[in-house]
Design a protein around this motif. Sequence first.
Motif, PDB file in Angstrom:
ATOM      1  N   TRP A  25      -1.630   1.214 -10.387  1.00  0.00           N
ATOM      2  CA  TRP A  25      -0.624   1.009  -9.334  1.00  0.00           C
ATOM      3  C   TRP A  25       0.418   2.124  -9.306  1.00  0.00           C
ATOM      4  O   TRP A  25       0.838   2.657 -10.340  1.00  0.00           O
ATOM      5  N   CYS A  26       0.874   2.459  -8.103  1.00  0.00           N
ATOM      6  CA  CYS A  26       1.869   3.521  -7.901  1.00  0.00           C
ATOM      7  C   CYS A  26       3.223   3.087  -8.466  1.00  0.00           C
ATOM      8  O   CYS A  26       3.507   1.887  -8.562  1.00  0.00           O
ATOM      9  N   CYS A  29       5.432   0.030  -6.998  1.00  0.00           N
ATOM     10  CA  CYS A  29       4.573  -1.026  -6.439  1.00  0.00           C
ATOM     11  C   CYS A  29       4.984  -2.374  -7.038  1.00  0.00           C
ATOM     12  O   CYS A  29       5.424  -2.443  -8.178  1.00  0.00           O
ATOM     13  N   ILE A  31       2.906  -5.090  -7.346  1.00  0.00           N
ATOM     14  CA  ILE A  31       1.797  -5.943  -7.810  1.00  0.00           C
ATOM     15  C   ILE A  31       1.932  -6.265  -9.300  1.00  0.00           C
ATOM     16  O   ILE A  31       1.652  -7.382  -9.736  1.00  0.00           O
ATOM     17  N   CYS A  60      -5.750  -2.971  -3.810  1.00  0.00           N
ATOM     18  CA  CYS A  60      -4.879  -2.717  -4.963  1.00  0.00           C
ATOM     19  C   CYS A  60      -4.634  -3.996  -5.750  1.00  0.00           C
ATOM     20  O   CYS A  60      -4.691  -4.005  -6.983  1.00  0.00           O
ATOM     21  N   ASN A 130       1.881  -6.952   1.248  1.00  0.00           N
ATOM     22  CA  ASN A 130       2.680  -5.721   1.432  1.00  0.00           C
ATOM     23  C   ASN A 130       2.449  -5.140   2.831  1.00  0.00           C
ATOM     24  O   ASN A 130       2.734  -3.973   3.076  1.00  0.00           O
ATOM     25  N   GLY A 134      -3.025  -0.884   1.489  1.00  0.00           N
ATOM     26  CA  GLY A 134      -2.473   0.201   0.685  1.00  0.00           C
ATOM     27  C   GLY A 134      -3.543   1.118   0.105  1.00  0.00           C
ATOM     28  O   GLY A 134      -3.471   2.345   0.227  1.00  0.00           O
ATOM     29  N   MET A 135      -4.578   0.514  -0.476  1.00  0.00           N
ATOM     30  CA  MET A 135      -5.559   1.306  -1.211  1.00  0.00           C
ATOM     31  C   MET A 135      -6.311   2.303  -0.322  1.00  0.00           C
ATOM     32  O   MET A 135      -6.648   3.409  -0.736  1.00  0.00           O
ATOM     33  N   CYS A 209       5.144  -1.686  -1.080  1.00  0.00           N
ATOM     34  CA  CYS A 209       4.097  -0.666  -1.155  1.00  0.00           C
ATOM     35  C   CYS A 209       4.754   0.633  -0.701  1.00  0.00           C
ATOM     36  O   CYS A 209       4.635   1.022   0.475  1.00  0.00           O
ATOM     37  N   PRO A 210       5.514   1.277  -1.584  1.00  0.00           N
ATOM     38  CA  PRO A 210       6.332   2.408  -1.136  1.00  0.00           C
ATOM     39  C   PRO A 210       5.542   3.598  -0.608  1.00  0.00           C
ATOM     40  O   PRO A 210       5.999   4.266   0.324  1.00  0.00           O
ATOM     41  N   VAL A 211       4.350   3.852  -1.139  1.00  0.00           N
ATOM     42  CA  VAL A 211       3.684   5.101  -0.784  1.00  0.00           C
ATOM     43  C   VAL A 211       3.001   5.084   0.578  1.00  0.00           C
ATOM     44  O   VAL A 211       2.769   6.134   1.163  1.00  0.00           O
ATOM     45  N   THR A 212       2.701   3.912   1.087  1.00  0.00           N
ATOM     46  CA  THR A 212       2.087   3.888   2.417  1.00  0.00           C
ATOM     47  C   THR A 212       2.986   3.138   3.401  1.00  0.00           C
ATOM     48  O   THR A 212       3.634   3.741   4.245  1.00  0.00           O
TER      49      THR A 212
HETATM   50 FE1  SF4 Z   1       0.848  -0.535  -4.673  1.00  0.00          FE
HETATM   51 FE2  SF4 Z   1       0.731   0.507  -2.218  1.00  0.00          FE
HETATM   52 FE3  SF4 Z   1       0.214   2.041  -4.357  1.00  0.00          FE
HETATM   53 FE4  SF4 Z   1      -1.495   0.144  -3.620  1.00  0.00          FE
HETATM   54  S1  SF4 Z   1      -0.955   1.971  -2.440  1.00  0.00           S
HETATM   55  S2  SF4 Z   1      -0.804   0.559  -5.710  1.00  0.00           S
HETATM   56  S3  SF4 Z   1      -0.113  -1.472  -2.869  1.00  0.00           S
HETATM   57  S4  SF4 Z   1       2.181   1.065  -3.840  1.00  0.00           S
END
Ligand code: SF4
Length: 284
Positions: A25-26, A29, A31, A60, A130, A134-135, A209-212
């Motif tokens: 996980w980022c 995140c 999760i 994810c 989220n 995300g994945m 889900c910060p990255v997307t």
């Molecule tokens: Fe979490 Fe989003 Fe990264 Fe998936 S893409 S691990 S949901 S932050």
Amino acid sequence: MTGNTGVDRLSIEKYLREDRLPHIWCAGCGIGSAMSCFLRAVDRTGLDPDRMAVVSGIGCTGRVAGYVKLDSFHTTHGRAIPFATGLKLGNPELNVVVFSGDGDLVAIGGNHLIHAARRNIDMTVICVNNFNYGMTGGQVGPTAPFEARTTTTPYGNFESPFNLPYLVAASGAAYIARWTTLHIRQLEKAISEAMSKPGFSFIEVISPCPVTYGRLNKEPTGLDSMHYYQEKSVLRNGADPRDTGIELNGPIVVGKFVDRELPTLRERLHQVEKKAKERTKAKK
Ligand code: SF4
């Protein structure tokens, strides 16, 4: 070492497959927080871990099944609930938990979700929401708020999202709660209640889900999402699920919304069997 939850913080380590760590996980995140609440809840309930099964789908959140040291199954996309249904029917003594994401459970798996709730099959579903896939790169999902930006809706989502508590309440779930990953004590308590409750229990966990998703919707870090949850969460235990929809940047109604006694699938089956036997006996 004891945390605010009153549970030994080291107590969850025994439920982790440490050889699988570090996780994927980022940073930021949510999760991992949701999984941690689940494992604390397992410890809190005192339920036998040897009679517990965790089922995840793809995505994810689906990775949770690989990290927990319980009987766990990482199944195909959208099929966590039917797999879990088979487990429960085959071994009614098992405590079955489905742990998956909004895309997996509500899009491709949406049909299974509503029918499991309708049947009131005895399982707990934890849905980490989220608002996007995300994945696979941040595509729009079935819970993305109207006008939310995602990689496939760069001008804003023009679809109407599912309000998950309302969906599962209308379908027949016995227990429904929603918390965010900021509300870790409430979330842990809700999961432990849900696992102890007969019938279909559903817990929605609003999670960063910060990255997307976050990057495109003014929450580029996990901390930004936490600030949003802190400012916009509204506690309303017993709220009518119809009133718990989430709008972009709007309030997030949290709490326990539904906790009702309904016959489970197994109880209904026994009821019908009993009546059928009585009819057969009367004919003789
Ligand atoms: Fe979490 Fe989003 Fe990264 Fe998936 S893409 S691990 S949901 S932050």
